[in-house]
Design an enzyme around this catalytic site. Sequence first.
Site, mmCIF file in Angstrom:
data_model
loop_
_atom_site.group_PDB
_atom_site.id
_atom_site.type_symbol
_atom_site.label_atom_id
_atom_site.label_comp_id
_atom_site.label_asym_id
_atom_site.label_seq_id
_atom_site.Cartn_x
_atom_site.Cartn_y
_atom_site.Cartn_z
ATOM 1 N N ALA A 110 0.840 -1.204 0.000
ATOM 2 C CA ALA A 110 0.000 0.000 0.000
ATOM 3 C C ALA A 110 0.878 1.258 0.000
ATOM 4 C CB ALA A 110 -0.975 -0.056 1.168
ATOM 5 N N CYS A 111 0.567 2.219 0.860
ATOM 6 C CA CYS A 111 1.290 3.505 0.829
ATOM 7 C C CYS A 111 2.767 3.361 1.183
ATOM 8 C CB CYS A 111 0.634 4.501 1.764
ATOM 9 S SG CYS A 111 -0.970 5.036 1.171
ATOM 10 N N SER A 112 3.161 2.231 1.760
ATOM 11 C CA SER A 112 4.572 2.040 2.105
ATOM 12 C C SER A 112 5.331 1.254 1.047
ATOM 13 C CB SER A 112 4.687 1.326 3.457
ATOM 14 O OG SER A 112 4.338 2.217 4.496
ATOM 15 N N SER A 148 1.903 5.303 -2.413
ATOM 16 C CA SER A 148 3.331 5.030 -2.185
ATOM 17 C C SER A 148 4.246 6.120 -2.730
ATOM 18 C CB SER A 148 3.711 3.698 -2.832
ATOM 19 O OG SER A 148 3.653 3.791 -4.241
#
Length: 374
Positions: free
Chosen positions: A155-157, A333
């Site tokens: 996901a965002c990481s 990300s």
Amino acid sequence: MPGLALTGTGLYTPEQSISNDELVASFNEYVRRHNEANHAAIAEGTVAALAPSSTEFIVKASGIKQRYVMDKAGVLDPETMCPRIPERSNDQVSVLAEIAVAAARQAMAHAGRDASDIDGVLVGASNMQRAYPAMAVEVQDALGIDGFGFDMNVACSSATFALQAAADMVASGHARAILVCNPEICSGHLNFRDRDSHFIFGDVATAFIVEQASTARNGGWEIVSTKLKTKFSNNIRNNFGFLNRTAPQSIGKADKLFVQEGRKVFKDVVPMVSEMILAHLAENGIEAAHLKRIWLHQANQGMNDMIARRVLGRDPAPEEAPNILNEYANTSSAGSVIAFHKYNDDLGAGDLGLLCSFGAGYSVGSVILRKLAR
Ligand code: COA
């Protein structure tokens, strides 16, 4: 991670953008049409009236002022409220791979590298173009890179986790250099009919190169240390997946797009991230006061201000924790990489900075960087 470096970055920004006022006008027209079409049921109490959105709320709650998108017309049409991106034939490059390649070419040029210098491609993103083949293999083919590629989703990481994976592969000798790409067409998984989140995301692609610091041609940043953490949470979720067709009654439900409990996320993630950054710095014998810059994930300005304040022990000056959220919105990300790409050139050799992503999972990735001499 002594001796490893992040040596070039690239950024693809879509040509079209949507201001808050434009987005709110479209959302409110959708609300007006819904309430008008259902006025009898609303009066009877069998259907709930929808409430309008507002630019003031969006800016105050998030710091977002506009976002770039692949298809403005489809998003703003109150009948569709979804980007329209025509399907491509299998012999054409896919749209996510195409924007990844655009960012990758910049990153390679910035690092002074061509395809023959790179042994692997990682595509770290929140949403993949398709189940398979991996986008990374398509990117690899489009760029003429001989080696291997695979996709990974945190996901965002995804970018910081891919950075650590790339650094590990270079450190172990499995690759001389790795290209990491983060294509994010967030408008494809955003529910533009959801008042709580319709303003959150934008589209973009970023890319960067990881290689040995000793081989860096145009300077860059030494990767001093990376630290990753995940902890399960249902507060940010998207249940879209290949098994959806096995439960047809649920196809098209709101949970097959992005859903979150924004307040809970804010409350959980601020302490998790700030404590992890402080622990990471302490493990490396670095005082927060020595950080010249913090490039944080871009989801909410209030959240970033609070994290930077907890890390630094004081209010950050605007240039210490750059904000790109106002222009790009949340790009999953890619957010912290955009901030890094736009705001690292002015720092000098030996300066320390910290790149940090956080998001669904929950997931947090922290990367301590030291600027190399050119
Ligand atoms: N326009 C106007 N008002 C709105 C609105 C909109 N678009 N959306 C919600 N509101 C209202 C709510 O109904 C609520 O009204 P009430 O107080 O009368 O009940 C009020 O505004 C506050 O809503 P809330 O959802 O609690 O807002 P918030 O201040 O928490 O901000 C987020 C919402 C999503 C911006 C914020 O919680 C956030 O960014 N959290 C972090 C999320 C995150 O980092 N996610 C990572 C994703 S990768």
